[in-house]
Design an enzyme around this catalytic site. Structure first.
Site, PDB file in Angstrom:
ATOM      1  N   LEU A 115      69.469  40.162  70.572  1.00  0.00           N
ATOM      2  CA  LEU A 115      68.067  40.527  70.349  1.00  0.00           C
ATOM      3  C   LEU A 115      67.175  40.255  71.554  1.00  0.00           C
ATOM      4  CD1 LEU A 115      67.556  39.401  66.642  1.00  0.00           C
ATOM      5  CD2 LEU A 115      67.771  41.721  67.511  1.00  0.00           C
ATOM      6  N   CYS A 133      68.848  31.119  69.301  1.00  0.00           N
ATOM      7  CA  CYS A 133      68.129  31.919  68.302  1.00  0.00           C
ATOM      8  C   CYS A 133      69.048  32.394  67.179  1.00  0.00           C
ATOM      9  CB  CYS A 133      67.470  33.121  68.970  1.00  0.00           C
ATOM     10  SG  CYS A 133      66.304  32.665  70.256  1.00  0.00           S
ATOM     11  N   HIS A 134      70.237  32.884  67.542  1.00  0.00           N
ATOM     12  CA  HIS A 134      71.156  33.416  66.528  1.00  0.00           C
ATOM     13  C   HIS A 134      72.587  32.936  66.715  1.00  0.00           C
ATOM     14  CE1 HIS A 134      67.720  36.216  66.713  1.00  0.00           C
ATOM     15  NE2 HIS A 134      67.770  36.037  65.424  1.00  0.00           N
ATOM     16  N   GLY A 135      72.824  32.051  67.685  1.00  0.00           N
ATOM     17  CA  GLY A 135      74.131  31.420  67.812  1.00  0.00           C
ATOM     18  C   GLY A 135      75.173  32.165  68.609  1.00  0.00           C
TER      19      GLY A 135
END
Length: 169
Positions: A115, A133-135
């Site tokens: 992202l 943020c999202h791993g």
């Protein structure tokens, strides 16, 4: 047969068309020319970075076109680690040799391909980068190893101007 003499009317039509074409060109040219990028955008097209002070194992971050670029000077152990990875273990298979023009230097956009976040350096499960943020976990070559990111971090066009300078763009 007699030669046909050009009539005044034909001359006036031809002259009017020629003047009209020049007039249209004079009006259209500025409109087309204003669509070219200005000098500040052209200046951002490339940047030169002095890497003489970067120690082995360290990473610097520079801005290019408004995006972070990670430049890592890898140790021989890190290069060996990156080259030892099996292609079948990678989500987006790419050899380390295809990503780094000089094995010692890795240059890539510092943007997570999930992202667009900026990953943290020297973090994660693979001693590379980690996007909290999202791993997403990236290895020492910037290749995605674990997490939602679909592809490896992008390698921009770059070249070595000399042993101390890298030109990005």
């Amino acid at each position: 047969m007699s030669e046909k003499k050009p009539e005044r009317r034909e001359f006036l039509f031809t002259a009017s068309y020629a003047v009209g074409a020049v007039g249209v060109g004079a009006v259209v040219w500025p409109l087309v020319d204003q669509m070219n990028p200005d000098a500040s955008v052209k200046a951002l097209a490339s940047t030169e970075v002095d890497v003489s002070s970067v120690q082995p194992g360290k990473t610097i971050t520079v801005l290019w076109r408004g995006k972070p670029v990670f430049i890592k000077r890898r140790t021989p152990e890190e290069v060996a680690e990156a080259r030892a990875v099996k292609m079948e273990d990678l989500k987006d298979p790419q050899k380390d040799e295809d990503r780094a023009k000089d094995p010692e230097w890795l240059v890539m956009l510092g943007v997570c391909t999930h992202l667009g976040c900026v990953p943290l350096n020297d973090k994660g499960d693979y001693n590379g980068w980690f996007c909290p943020c999202h791993g997403s976990h990236y290895d020492i070559s910037g290749r995605i190893r674990k997490g939602p990111a679909p592809t490896n971090m992008e390698v921009p066009k770059y070249e070595f101007v000399n042993s101390n300078t890298i030109k990005i763009g």
